[in-house]
Scaffold this motif. Structure first.
Motif, short mmCIF file in Angstrom:
data_model
loop_
_atom_site.label_atom_id
_atom_site.label_comp_id
_atom_site.label_asym_id
_atom_site.label_seq_id
_atom_site.Cartn_x
_atom_site.Cartn_y
_atom_site.Cartn_z
N SER A 37 0.83 -1.21 0.00
CA SER A 37 0.00 0.00 0.00
C SER A 37 0.87 1.26 0.00
CB SER A 37 -0.90 0.01 1.24
OG SER A 37 -1.81 -1.06 1.21
N THR A 51 -0.06 -1.64 8.18
CA THR A 51 -0.75 -1.79 6.89
C THR A 51 0.06 -2.72 5.99
OG1 THR A 51 -1.42 0.53 7.10
CG2 THR A 51 -1.84 -0.55 4.98
N ARG A 54 -0.21 -6.31 7.08
CA ARG A 54 -1.50 -6.87 6.67
C ARG A 54 -1.54 -7.12 5.17
NH1 ARG A 54 -3.38 -2.98 10.30
NH2 ARG A 54 -4.03 -1.62 8.58
N ASP A 55 -0.91 -6.25 4.39
CA ASP A 55 -0.84 -6.47 2.94
C ASP A 55 -0.29 -7.87 2.63
OD1 ASP A 55 -1.79 -3.94 2.26
OD2 ASP A 55 0.21 -3.10 1.91
N VAL A 57 0.08 -10.57 4.76
CA VAL A 57 -0.76 -11.64 5.32
C VAL A 57 -2.01 -11.83 4.48
CG1 VAL A 57 -2.12 -12.35 7.33
CG2 VAL A 57 0.12 -11.29 7.67
N ASP A 58 -2.66 -10.73 4.12
CA ASP A 58 -3.90 -10.83 3.33
C ASP A 58 -3.65 -11.45 1.97
OD1 ASP A 58 -5.27 -9.66 5.41
OD2 ASP A 58 -5.49 -7.70 4.45
N ALA A 59 -2.52 -11.11 1.34
CA ALA A 59 -2.21 -11.67 0.03
C ALA A 59 -2.09 -13.19 0.10
CB ALA A 59 -0.92 -11.06 -0.52
N GLU A 61 -3.38 -15.22 2.47
CA GLU A 61 -4.63 -15.86 2.86
C GLU A 61 -5.67 -15.78 1.75
OE1 GLU A 61 -5.66 -14.04 6.58
OE2 GLU A 61 -4.25 -15.30 7.70
N HIS A 62 -5.78 -14.64 1.08
CA HIS A 62 -6.78 -14.49 0.02
C HIS A 62 -6.48 -15.41 -1.17
CE1 HIS A 62 -8.07 -10.23 1.51
NE2 HIS A 62 -8.45 -11.19 2.30
N ALA A 83 5.00 -10.60 9.10
CA ALA A 83 3.97 -11.42 8.44
C ALA A 83 4.32 -12.90 8.53
CB ALA A 83 3.82 -10.99 6.99
N ILE A 87 1.40 -15.87 9.53
CA ILE A 87 0.71 -16.79 8.62
C ILE A 87 0.80 -18.23 9.09
CG2 ILE A 87 0.99 -15.24 6.64
CD1 ILE A 87 3.15 -17.15 5.58
#
Length: 231
Positions: A37, A51, A54-55, A57-59, A61-62, A83, A87
Motif C-alpha cells: 500500500s 498496513t 496486513r498487505d 498476510v492478506d495476500a 490468505e486471500h 507477516a 501466517i
C-alpha cells in the motif's frame, strides 16, 4: 513446487520482480509479486507499518497459499518478518534479501539516522523521496537498470518507516535465509549477525549490489529456488 510471495523494498512495487518471477515460473513455481500500500499502482492508499504487514498476510490468505516462501527485500524485510510469524503453518521459509529485519518495538527509522530521515519525510509531505540515478551508483547496475529503477520508483509512505514493528516470538525461531549482497557491504548488520547464530537461519552471499532483482535476476531466482523445503 513452491509458492513465492515477493516483496520489494522502499519506493518499489511488484513490477521490480518481473525478471525474477519469470525465471521462477519457468521452473514451475507459483509466484506472487506484491505491491505494498502507498506504492506504485497503490500509491494513493494510505499506509503505516502494520498496513504493510496486513498487505502480506492478506495476500497469502486471500490466494489460499500454503508452503509459502516469503521474500522481503531491503525495507520490506521488516513487514515480511512480521507477516512470516502471522501466517502460521502456511509458512515454509522466509528469505531476507539484503534487508532490514524487524525488532519488536523498533522502527525502520531508528538511531542513529532517525532524526535525519524524519526531517526528510516531513520536508516531503510525509514521504521518503526515491533515490536519484547518481545515488544508485556502485551497486552493480547498468545505466539501463538504474533508469528502470528511477522511472518506476514512487515516494515511500513515511509512516511505514517511523512506526514500530510488532513481534510475538523471537525471529530466530523462523526458518530463514539471509541473502547478503556484497557490493552493499561485506557483512550483515549486527541484528542479522545475531540471528544467524540460530540453527534455523543460513547465510547466502551474492556478488552484486543492493538491488539484485535488477542486477542479477537469474542468480537471485536460482538462490530462491534452492531455499530449503519445509523443515
Amino acid at each position: 513446487m513452491t509458492n513465492y510471495v515477493l516483496v520489494a523494498g522502499a519506493w518499489l512495487g511488484g513490477w521490480a520482480w518481473d525478471e525474477v518471477a519469470e525465471e521462477l515460473r519457468r521452473g514451475g513455481h507459483t509466484v506472487l509479486p506484491l505491491t505494498l500500500s502507498g506504492l506504485a499502482e497503490k500509491r494513493d492508499v494510505p499506509a503505516g507499518q502494520q498496513t504493510h504487514v496486513r498487505d502480506v498476510v492478506d495476500a497469502v490468505e486471500h490466494a489460499g497459499l500454503t508452503d509459502v516462501v516469503l521474500v522481503g527485500h531491503s525495507y520490506s524485510g521488516i513487514p515480511v518478518g512480521q507477516a512470516a510469524e502471522r501466517i502460521g503453518d502456511r509458512l515454509a521459509h522466509v528469505v531476507f534479501v539484503d534487508s532490514d529485519v524487524p525488532s519488536d518495538g523498533k522502527a525502520f527509522a531508528s538511531a542513529p539516522w532517525a532524526g535525519q530521515l524524519g526531517a526528510t519525510i516531513t520536508e516531503h509531505g510525509g514521504f521518503w523521496p526515491p533515490l536519484t540515478a547518481p545515488e544508485c551508483g556502485g551497486q552493480g547496475l547498468t545505466e539501463t537498470q538504474i533508469q528502470r529503477f528511477v522511472d518506476g520508483a514512487t515516494p515511500h509512505p513515511g509512516a511505514t518507516l517511523t512506526e514500530p514493528a510488532e513481534l510475538t516470538r523471537p525471529l530466530g525461531e523462523l526458518p530463514a535465509t539471509y541473502v547478503k549482497c556484497l557490493l552493499d557491504g561485506a557483512e550483515p548488520n549486527d541484528d542479522v549477525v545475531e540471528l544467524l547464530k540460530s540453527d534455523r537461519w543460513r547465510l547466502v552471499e551474492m556478488e552484486t549490489g543492493h538491488w539484485p532483482m535488477f542486477s542479477q535476476p537469474g542468480e537471485l531466482a536460482r538462490v530462491l529456488a534452492e531455499v530449503p523445503a519445509r523443515p
